[in-house]
Scaffold this motif. Sequence first.
Motif, PDB file in Angstrom:
ATOM      1  N   GLY A 119      30.979 -10.958  -3.973  1.00 38.60           N
ATOM      2  CA  GLY A 119      30.736 -11.805  -5.134  1.00 38.60           C
ATOM      3  C   GLY A 119      29.413 -12.525  -5.117  1.00 38.60           C
ATOM      4  N   ARG A 120      28.732 -12.553  -3.991  1.00 37.92           N
ATOM      5  CA  ARG A 120      27.420 -13.203  -3.934  1.00 37.92           C
ATOM      6  C   ARG A 120      26.340 -12.366  -4.609  1.00 37.92           C
ATOM      7  NH1 ARG A 120      27.074 -13.852   2.383  1.00 37.92           N
ATOM      8  NH2 ARG A 120      27.940 -11.738   2.120  1.00 37.92           N
ATOM      9  N   GLY A 121      26.586 -11.051  -4.773  1.00 40.53           N
ATOM     10  CA  GLY A 121      25.652 -10.181  -5.484  1.00 40.53           C
ATOM     11  C   GLY A 121      24.684  -9.464  -4.560  1.00 40.53           C
ATOM     12  N   THR A 122      24.441  -8.188  -4.866  1.00 40.68           N
ATOM     13  CA  THR A 122      23.543  -7.358  -4.060  1.00 40.68           C
ATOM     14  C   THR A 122      22.722  -6.465  -4.977  1.00 40.68           C
ATOM     15  OG1 THR A 122      25.250  -7.294  -2.334  1.00 40.68           O
ATOM     16  CG2 THR A 122      23.410  -5.743  -2.126  1.00 40.68           C
ATOM     17  N   ASN A 123      21.431  -6.365  -4.687  1.00 44.96           N
ATOM     18  CA  ASN A 123      20.531  -5.505  -5.461  1.00 44.96           C
ATOM     19  C   ASN A 123      20.273  -4.174  -4.779  1.00 44.96           C
ATOM     20  OD1 ASN A 123      18.908  -8.404  -6.369  1.00 44.96           O
ATOM     21  ND2 ASN A 123      19.370  -6.883  -7.937  1.00 44.96           N
ATOM     22  N   VAL A 124      20.025  -3.147  -5.589  1.00 42.83           N
ATOM     23  CA  VAL A 124      19.297  -1.976  -5.126  1.00 42.83           C
ATOM     24  C   VAL A 124      17.904  -2.090  -5.731  1.00 42.83           C
ATOM     25  CG1 VAL A 124      21.122  -0.337  -4.608  1.00 42.83           C
ATOM     26  CG2 VAL A 124      20.427  -0.652  -6.971  1.00 42.83           C
ATOM     27  N   VAL A 125      16.893  -1.702  -4.957  1.00 39.31           N
ATOM     28  CA  VAL A 125      15.503  -1.882  -5.356  1.00 39.31           C
ATOM     29  C   VAL A 125      14.747  -0.578  -5.136  1.00 39.31           C
ATOM     30  CG1 VAL A 125      13.404  -3.242  -5.014  1.00 39.31           C
ATOM     31  CG2 VAL A 125      15.643  -4.290  -4.591  1.00 39.31           C
ATOM     32  N   ILE A 126      14.022  -0.140  -6.163  1.00 35.16           N
ATOM     33  CA  ILE A 126      13.152   1.038  -6.063  1.00 35.16           C
ATOM     34  C   ILE A 126      11.717   0.557  -6.194  1.00 35.16           C
ATOM     35  CG2 ILE A 126      12.534   3.272  -7.046  1.00 35.16           C
ATOM     36  CD1 ILE A 126      15.318   3.382  -8.290  1.00 35.16           C
ATOM     37  N   VAL A 127      10.903   0.822  -5.184  1.00 31.87           N
ATOM     38  CA  VAL A 127       9.513   0.348  -5.173  1.00 31.87           C
ATOM     39  C   VAL A 127       8.572   1.527  -5.387  1.00 31.87           C
ATOM     40  CG1 VAL A 127       7.800  -1.017  -3.942  1.00 31.87           C
ATOM     41  CG2 VAL A 127      10.229  -1.389  -3.488  1.00 31.87           C
ATOM     42  N   ARG A 128       7.696   1.411  -6.374  1.00 31.60           N
ATOM     43  CA  ARG A 128       6.729   2.467  -6.666  1.00 31.60           C
ATOM     44  C   ARG A 128       5.294   2.027  -6.403  1.00 31.60           C
ATOM     45  NH1 ARG A 128      10.478   2.604 -11.000  1.00 31.60           N
ATOM     46  NH2 ARG A 128      11.951   4.311 -10.675  1.00 31.60           N
ATOM     47  N   SER A 129       5.025   0.738  -6.494  1.00 33.83           N
ATOM     48  CA  SER A 129       3.690   0.201  -6.253  1.00 33.83           C
ATOM     49  C   SER A 129       3.508  -0.104  -4.769  1.00 33.83           C
ATOM     50  CB  SER A 129       3.495  -1.084  -7.066  1.00 33.83           C
ATOM     51  OG  SER A 129       2.484  -1.896  -6.527  1.00 33.83           O
ATOM     52  N   LYS A 130       2.412   0.373  -4.188  1.00 40.38           N
ATOM     53  CA  LYS A 130       2.165   0.105  -2.773  1.00 40.38           C
ATOM     54  C   LYS A 130       1.900  -1.379  -2.521  1.00 40.38           C
ATOM     55  CE  LYS A 130       0.600   4.739  -1.561  1.00 40.38           C
ATOM     56  NZ  LYS A 130      -0.491   5.579  -1.011  1.00 40.38           N
ATOM     57  N   ALA A 131       1.282  -2.060  -3.484  1.00 35.15           N
ATOM     58  CA  ALA A 131       1.045  -3.497  -3.336  1.00 35.15           C
ATOM     59  C   ALA A 131       2.371  -4.257  -3.282  1.00 35.15           C
ATOM     60  CB  ALA A 131       0.187  -4.012  -4.488  1.00 35.15           C
ATOM     61  N   LEU A 132       3.324  -3.866  -4.122  1.00 36.21           N
ATOM     62  CA  LEU A 132       4.625  -4.526  -4.105  1.00 36.21           C
ATOM     63  C   LEU A 132       5.426  -4.131  -2.873  1.00 36.21           C
ATOM     64  CD1 LEU A 132       5.678  -4.487  -7.857  1.00 36.21           C
ATOM     65  CD2 LEU A 132       4.929  -6.416  -6.476  1.00 36.21           C
ATOM     66  N   LEU A 133       5.242  -2.906  -2.386  1.00 35.67           N
ATOM     67  CA  LEU A 133       5.917  -2.514  -1.148  1.00 35.67           C
ATOM     68  C   LEU A 133       5.444  -3.393   0.009  1.00 35.67           C
ATOM     69  CD1 LEU A 133       7.820  -0.647   0.385  1.00 35.67           C
ATOM     70  CD2 LEU A 133       5.912   0.961   0.637  1.00 35.67           C
ATOM     71  N   ASP A 134       4.145  -3.683   0.055  1.00 35.71           N
ATOM     72  CA  ASP A 134       3.623  -4.567   1.098  1.00 35.71           C
ATOM     73  C   ASP A 134       4.258  -5.955   1.007  1.00 35.71           C
ATOM     74  OD1 ASP A 134       1.993  -2.552   2.027  1.00 35.71           O
ATOM     75  OD2 ASP A 134       0.202  -3.260   0.978  1.00 35.71           O
ATOM     76  N   ALA A 135       4.405  -6.475  -0.226  1.00 37.01           N
ATOM     77  CA  ALA A 135       5.010  -7.799  -0.412  1.00 37.01           C
ATOM     78  C   ALA A 135       6.478  -7.798   0.004  1.00 37.01           C
ATOM     79  CB  ALA A 135       4.866  -8.238  -1.866  1.00 37.01           C
ATOM     80  N   ILE A 136       7.188  -6.710  -0.312  1.00 38.27           N
ATOM     81  CA  ILE A 136       8.603  -6.589   0.068  1.00 38.27           C
ATOM     82  C   ILE A 136       8.735  -6.547   1.587  1.00 38.27           C
ATOM     83  CG2 ILE A 136      10.547  -4.974   0.088  1.00 38.27           C
ATOM     84  CD1 ILE A 136      10.470  -6.393  -2.510  1.00 38.27           C
ATOM     85  N   LEU A 137       7.950  -5.724   2.243  1.00 37.35           N
ATOM     86  CA  LEU A 137       8.048  -5.592   3.699  1.00 37.35           C
ATOM     87  C   LEU A 137       7.666  -6.885   4.404  1.00 37.35           C
ATOM     88  CD1 LEU A 137       6.603  -1.982   4.172  1.00 37.35           C
ATOM     89  CD2 LEU A 137       9.006  -2.700   4.189  1.00 37.35           C
ATOM     90  N   ALA A 138       6.701  -7.604   3.842  1.00 38.24           N
ATOM     91  CA  ALA A 138       6.339  -8.902   4.417  1.00 38.24           C
ATOM     92  C   ALA A 138       7.509  -9.874   4.302  1.00 38.24           C
ATOM     93  CB  ALA A 138       5.107  -9.467   3.712  1.00 38.24           C
ATOM     94  N   GLY A 139       8.193  -9.872   3.156  1.00 37.65           N
ATOM     95  CA  GLY A 139       9.352 -10.734   2.981  1.00 37.65           C
ATOM     96  C   GLY A 139      10.477 -10.410   3.939  1.00 37.65           C
ATOM     97  N   VAL A 140      10.669  -9.120   4.216  1.00 41.71           N
ATOM     98  CA  VAL A 140      11.691  -8.702   5.184  1.00 41.71           C
ATOM     99  C   VAL A 140      11.309  -9.172   6.578  1.00 41.71           C
ATOM    100  CG1 VAL A 140      12.772  -6.714   6.295  1.00 41.71           C
ATOM    101  CG2 VAL A 140      12.439  -6.715   3.810  1.00 41.71           C
ATOM    102  N   ASN A 141      10.051  -8.971   6.962  1.00 41.58           N
ATOM    103  CA  ASN A 141       9.596  -9.374   8.294  1.00 41.58           C
ATOM    104  C   ASN A 141       9.707 -10.882   8.506  1.00 41.58           C
ATOM    105  OD1 ASN A 141       8.970  -6.745   9.031  1.00 41.58           O
ATOM    106  ND2 ASN A 141       6.848  -6.890   8.331  1.00 41.58           N
ATOM    107  N   GLU A 142       9.514 -11.634   7.431  1.00 39.76           N
ATOM    108  CA  GLU A 142       9.605 -13.097   7.514  1.00 39.76           C
ATOM    109  C   GLU A 142      11.036 -13.594   7.339  1.00 39.76           C
ATOM    110  OE1 GLU A 142       6.949 -14.119   4.392  1.00 39.76           O
ATOM    111  OE2 GLU A 142       5.175 -13.376   5.451  1.00 39.76           O
ATOM    112  N   LYS A 143      11.973 -12.654   7.177  1.00 42.94           N
ATOM    113  CA  LYS A 143      13.401 -12.956   7.006  1.00 42.94           C
ATOM    114  C   LYS A 143      13.680 -13.823   5.776  1.00 42.94           C
ATOM    115  CE  LYS A 143      14.351 -12.526  11.963  1.00 42.94           C
ATOM    116  NZ  LYS A 143      14.593 -11.081  11.796  1.00 42.94           N
ATOM    117  N   ARG A 144      12.828 -13.697   4.792  1.00 38.23           N
ATOM    118  CA  ARG A 144      13.054 -14.390   3.526  1.00 38.23           C
ATOM    119  C   ARG A 144      13.962 -13.568   2.625  1.00 38.23           C
ATOM    120  NH1 ARG A 144       7.409 -14.707   1.335  1.00 38.23           N
ATOM    121  NH2 ARG A 144       8.314 -16.060  -0.281  1.00 38.23           N
ATOM    122  N   ILE A 145      13.926 -12.253   2.801  1.00 32.22           N
ATOM    123  CA  ILE A 145      14.832 -11.355   2.083  1.00 32.22           C
ATOM    124  C   ILE A 145      15.481 -10.424   3.101  1.00 32.22           C
ATOM    125  CG2 ILE A 145      13.690 -11.439  -0.154  1.00 32.22           C
ATOM    126  CD1 ILE A 145      12.150  -8.940   0.538  1.00 32.22           C
TER     127      ILE A 145
END
Length: 433
Positions: free
Chosen positions: A287-313
């Motif tokens: 019930g808290r909700g979960t996303n599926v995410v498709i990344v096509r932009s390399k700039a946004l992929l970098d931002a996503i991976l940085a967020g994962v590494n920082e444990k923000r997402i």
Amino acid sequence: MGLDRYGQMKPTAPRTWLQGGDEEFARICPFSPVARDEDELAADHYPHAKNRDPLLGRFEAAFVGHVEEGEYRSNGSSGGMVTWVAAELLRLGLVDGVAHVKESDDPQLEGRLFHYSLSRNLQELQAGAKSRYYPVELSGVLQSIRETPGRYAVVGIPCFIKAVRLACADDPILKERIAFTLGLFCGHMKSARMAESFAWQMDQDIRQVKRLDYRMKSPDRPANWYRTQLILENGDTRAQDWWHLADGDWGAGFFQNSACNFCDDVVAETADIAFGDAWKEPYSSDGRGTNVVIVRSKALLDAILAGVNEKRIALSHVDADFVAATQAAGFRQRREGLSFRLTWPRGGMRPRKRVRAGSHSLSSQRKAVYIMRYWISFWSHRVFSIARFLHTPGLYILWARAALACYEGVAYSRGPIGRIARSLGLAGSEGRT
């Protein structure tokens, strides 16, 4: 653009323009047979994408998960990823504003509950969290982008993102200023009358509704148990689960825009990043909700991976098959269903789609499901319009319950209709076919 008598967005223009052809408009309309299709646009924007899939299009990576930091997850309909990515673009200075859908400040004055608006900070952005199953249009916000220099992101469903891509190709100012597109997976567009119907079924007049939350979130309930809440002008609230509403079965097609019958893009194939709900266990029960995410932009992929590494997402890599499985019903409707609908006789403009007419071999039951969805969509607008004119909500609600019983009998083998359908070889389980 304005709402017509069925609560759907339609162009407002002189009759001569509406009945005639306009080459410029034909180039930028996402449903125009002369406009470039999703494959062509994606090839232009993501020519070196690492992955290509017949359902997901071109992409760099796909993920499942949610936002860990702040209240993004609790404030969103799903895992909070849409607002988080938009906020990250603002935080990193990659954009100056984000175009997305917000609640109207005064619904009665504006004549609609939601509209597109530009947000330039996190507080404004968070006001646009949550899903809005309501007709909106982009002309006003695109004009604001033309008038105000800067870099912008646009959030929208697949046909809106495609329209933005086509408009950018035709307008150098938009091309320069729209830096990112954030897509939302889509089943189909609903008319404004769905909100009005929900209000009717909670014994309220839509004119007394100040705010509408289509998907109230509770960690104690599965994410796919939708519950709608109305906040009235006097501050009172009303709420009801979708399955208790006569038109609460999304897949039945109540109030669907007719153009959606000819769309073959579920996952916003032309967007730099796209988001959907993880309708697959164990995520659909969370019930808290979960996303599926498709990344096509390399700039946004970098931002996503940085967020994962920082444990923000908290995101995990998934493959194309996993993402497609979370949207299985939508892909059936938009691919095999579309191939069937394209075989039907049709006057006027013929759509040009990537799906070939009659390319899927369907059982009689599957054909019956698609025929029923089409006619439920068609008649829901008209029966509601009559009931509204006569000030008789019960007329529409009675019809809707009868239509839903027939649909669920064929699609899910439920009730007396299901027994009759089984005897005719027309019943099955929509969730497993």
